[in-house]
Design an enzyme around this catalytic site. Structure first.
Site, mmCIF file in Angstrom:
data_model
loop_
_atom_site.group_PDB
_atom_site.id
_atom_site.type_symbol
_atom_site.label_atom_id
_atom_site.label_comp_id
_atom_site.label_asym_id
_atom_site.label_seq_id
_atom_site.Cartn_x
_atom_site.Cartn_y
_atom_site.Cartn_z
ATOM 1 C CD GLU A 157 -2.626 3.271 -5.885
ATOM 2 O OE1 GLU A 157 -3.620 2.625 -6.265
ATOM 3 O OE2 GLU A 157 -1.676 2.753 -5.298
ATOM 4 N NE ARG B 11 -4.341 -0.794 -0.054
ATOM 5 C CZ ARG B 11 -4.485 -1.809 -0.917
ATOM 6 N NH1 ARG B 11 -3.481 -2.210 -1.664
ATOM 7 N NH2 ARG B 11 -5.650 -2.415 -1.043
ATOM 8 C CG HIS C 297 -2.998 -0.827 -7.007
ATOM 9 N ND1 HIS C 297 -3.477 -0.050 -5.984
ATOM 10 C CD2 HIS C 297 -3.101 -2.102 -6.550
ATOM 11 C CE1 HIS C 297 -3.863 -0.812 -4.966
ATOM 12 N NE2 HIS C 297 -3.635 -2.069 -5.291
HETATM 13 P P1 NAD Z 1 -2.134 -10.224 5.623
HETATM 14 O O1 NAD Z 1 -3.144 -9.663 6.551
HETATM 15 O O2 NAD Z 1 -2.161 -11.680 5.342
HETATM 16 O O3 NAD Z 1 -0.657 -9.855 6.143
HETATM 17 C C1 NAD Z 1 -0.314 -8.622 6.666
HETATM 18 C C2 NAD Z 1 0.722 -8.865 7.755
HETATM 19 O O4 NAD Z 1 1.221 -7.610 8.205
HETATM 20 C C3 NAD Z 1 0.156 -9.595 8.988
HETATM 21 O O5 NAD Z 1 0.877 -10.787 9.229
HETATM 22 C C4 NAD Z 1 0.337 -8.593 10.100
HETATM 23 O O6 NAD Z 1 0.653 -9.189 11.359
HETATM 24 C C5 NAD Z 1 1.497 -7.755 9.583
HETATM 25 N N1 NAD Z 1 1.623 -6.461 10.223
HETATM 26 C C6 NAD Z 1 0.660 -5.657 10.722
HETATM 27 N N2 NAD Z 1 1.205 -4.559 11.262
HETATM 28 C C7 NAD Z 1 2.558 -4.669 11.110
HETATM 29 C C8 NAD Z 1 3.666 -3.864 11.465
HETATM 30 N N3 NAD Z 1 3.502 -2.712 12.090
HETATM 31 N N4 NAD Z 1 4.901 -4.293 11.135
HETATM 32 C C9 NAD Z 1 5.080 -5.467 10.485
HETATM 33 N N5 NAD Z 1 4.067 -6.276 10.142
HETATM 34 C C10 NAD Z 1 2.823 -5.883 10.437
HETATM 35 O O7 NAD Z 1 -2.267 -9.395 4.274
HETATM 36 P P2 NAD Z 1 -1.742 -9.792 2.826
HETATM 37 O O8 NAD Z 1 -2.826 -10.477 2.094
HETATM 38 O O9 NAD Z 1 -0.425 -10.452 2.942
HETATM 39 O O10 NAD Z 1 -1.599 -8.322 2.172
HETATM 40 C C11 NAD Z 1 -0.508 -7.503 2.489
HETATM 41 C C12 NAD Z 1 -0.659 -6.133 1.859
HETATM 42 O O11 NAD Z 1 -0.690 -6.243 0.447
HETATM 43 C C13 NAD Z 1 -1.950 -5.377 2.221
HETATM 44 O O12 NAD Z 1 -1.623 -4.014 2.386
HETATM 45 C C14 NAD Z 1 -2.830 -5.546 1.001
HETATM 46 O O13 NAD Z 1 -3.795 -4.530 0.877
HETATM 47 C C15 NAD Z 1 -1.772 -5.475 -0.078
HETATM 48 N N6 NAD Z 1 -2.144 -6.052 -1.371
HETATM 49 C C16 NAD Z 1 -1.761 -5.349 -2.480
HETATM 50 C C17 NAD Z 1 -2.030 -5.887 -3.720
HETATM 51 C C18 NAD Z 1 -1.659 -5.124 -4.967
HETATM 52 O O14 NAD Z 1 -2.405 -5.166 -5.923
HETATM 53 N N7 NAD Z 1 -0.526 -4.458 -4.998
HETATM 54 C C19 NAD Z 1 -2.670 -7.127 -3.839
HETATM 55 C C20 NAD Z 1 -3.028 -7.801 -2.684
HETATM 56 C C21 NAD Z 1 -2.748 -7.250 -1.441
HETATM 57 C C1 MLT Z 2 -5.866 -5.638 -2.609
HETATM 58 O O1 MLT Z 2 -5.812 -5.033 -1.537
HETATM 59 O O2 MLT Z 2 -6.434 -6.739 -2.729
HETATM 60 C C2 MLT Z 2 -5.192 -5.057 -3.790
HETATM 61 O O3 MLT Z 2 -4.905 -3.751 -3.663
HETATM 62 C C3 MLT Z 2 -5.703 -5.500 -5.077
HETATM 63 C C4 MLT Z 2 -6.697 -4.662 -5.766
HETATM 64 O O4 MLT Z 2 -7.837 -4.619 -5.399
HETATM 65 O O5 MLT Z 2 -6.338 -4.077 -6.750
#
Ligand code: NAD
Ligand code: MLT
Length: 312
Positions: free
Chosen positions: A262, A233, A280
């Site tokens: 964004e 994010r 993204h």
């Molecule tokens: P998740 O909830 O499985 O994992 C997140 C982890 O972060 C957890 O294990 C949590 O304990 C940890 N965390 C929370 N606070 C923290 C801190 N201060 N320091 C270190 N770790 C901490 O989530 P996920 O599915 O692995 O997603 C991770 C990130 O990726 C999210 O921000 C999600 O929105 C993003 N994401 C982005 C895309 C994209 O299109 N770029 C796609 C999917 C997810």
């Molecule tokens: C997510 O949080 O799942 C990602 O940002 C993916 C998205 O919706 O584009």
């Protein structure tokens, strides 16, 4: 009773079949609504399905007099005002694991592109420049990857990076030394990770606690020449601090899929040759979009027809 569902961001057509097939659900797809248009329409609907473009603000939720459930086809719910939803008795569901694999693969693509300067070399060649000198990269083998946030995606990235013969050090509040040992990685505090890593990738949610987690002080303790990846994010990394760290040659490169605001066009970070970026795209695969749309559609159908949502 007919329940009305509004889909306000583009979702996979295959993924929303559970909604289309339900007898008592009427689906309206209207993407690109302005906040004002959404505010005007939302009162008619029982459910709202979004990806990340639609900002479901307090104002929208206050106008949503019939709304019962918001489905987020993806992981992050930071585009939804959760406090306002709770106050108005609206349940919020997401799709926590449907895009894990795609996001992890995208992170690896960014890591490898960054290490080998592939986007810069491609850009030069497309502009008739056969420049081999400017695009000398580094190997990943024996380098240390620091993973901040070892949840679903962080853990998948760590497993894949081990396949590249990288050493992994991770910090997550829920990670223990014992668990790290089982995964074949090192456990450290966030400072340990920042100090020891050659590449740092962040995979936390965007929360009050993680906003600008990687800031000017964090850059100071990193190795000179560190490279940074953010496919989680925008906002986890302080963009001004990252810009300064790159200009001051502390950071050798950054790969960004996400931005504080964004769409990020004309962003000053994009002017730096050390920065590679995608708009993204972490979850933008056919498979992930189908998975997340199916997950939230199933949840919304279950909830509206009297069952329980799986991912509230
Ligand atoms: P998740 O909830 O499985 O994992 C997140 C982890 O972060 C957890 O294990 C949590 O304990 C940890 N965390 C929370 N606070 C923290 C801190 N201060 N320091 C270190 N770790 C901490 O989530 P996920 O599915 O692995 O997603 C991770 C990130 O990726 C999210 O921000 C999600 O929105 C993003 N994401 C982005 C895309 C994209 O299109 N770029 C796609 C999917 C997810
Ligand atoms: C997510 O949080 O799942 C990602 O940002 C993916 C998205 O919706 O584009």
């Amino acid at each position: 009773m007919i329940f009305k569902v509004l889909i306000s961001d583009p979702l996979s057509e295959e993924g929303i079949q559970p909604l289309r097939e339900a007898d008592n659900i009427e689906v309206t797809v209207e993407t690109n609504l302005s906040p004002e248009q959404l505010k005007e329409k939302i009162g008619q609907f029982d459910a709202l399905l979004v990806r990340s473009q639609t900002k479901v603000t307090r104002e929208i939720i206050s106008s949503a007099t019939n709304l019962k459930i918001i489905g987020r086809a993806g992981v992050g719910v930071d585009n939804i005002d959760l406090d306002a939803a709770t106050e108005h008795g609206v349940i919020v569901v997401n799709a926590p694991d449907g895009n894990t694999n795609s996001a992890a693969e995208h992170t690896m693509a960014m890591l490898m592109s960054l290490a080998r300067k592939i986007p810069q070399a491609y850009y030069a060649l497309k502009h008739q420049k056969w420049d081999r000198k400017s695009h000398v990269g580094v190997e990943l083998k024996n380098k240390t990857l620091g993973v901040v946030g070892l949840g679903r995606i962080g853990a998948e990235v760590a497993a894949r990076a081990k396949g590249q013969r990288m050493k992994i050090i991770a910090y997550d509040p829920f990670l223990t030394e014992e668990k790290a040992e089982k995964m074949g990685i090192d456990y450290g505090t966030v400072e340990d990770v920042l100090r020891k890593a050659d590449f740092i990738t962040v995979h936390t949610p965007l929360l009050k606690e993680t906003k600008h987690l990687i800031n000017a002080d964090a850059f100071k303790i990193m190795k000179d020449g560190v490279q940074i990846i953010n496919c989680a994010r925008g906002g986890i990394i302080d963009e001004d601090a990252l810009y300064d760290a790159i200009v001051n040659k502390k950071v050798a490169g950054a790969a960004l899929d996400v931005f504080e605001e964004e769409p990020a066009v004309n962003h000053k970070l994009l002017e730096l040759p050390e920065v590679i970026a995608t708009p993204h795209l972490g979850a933008s695969t056919i498979e992930a979009q189908e998975n997340v749309a199916i997950d939230v559609s199933d949840d919304v159908v279950n909830f509206l027809t009297g069952g329980l949502a799986r991912n509230p």
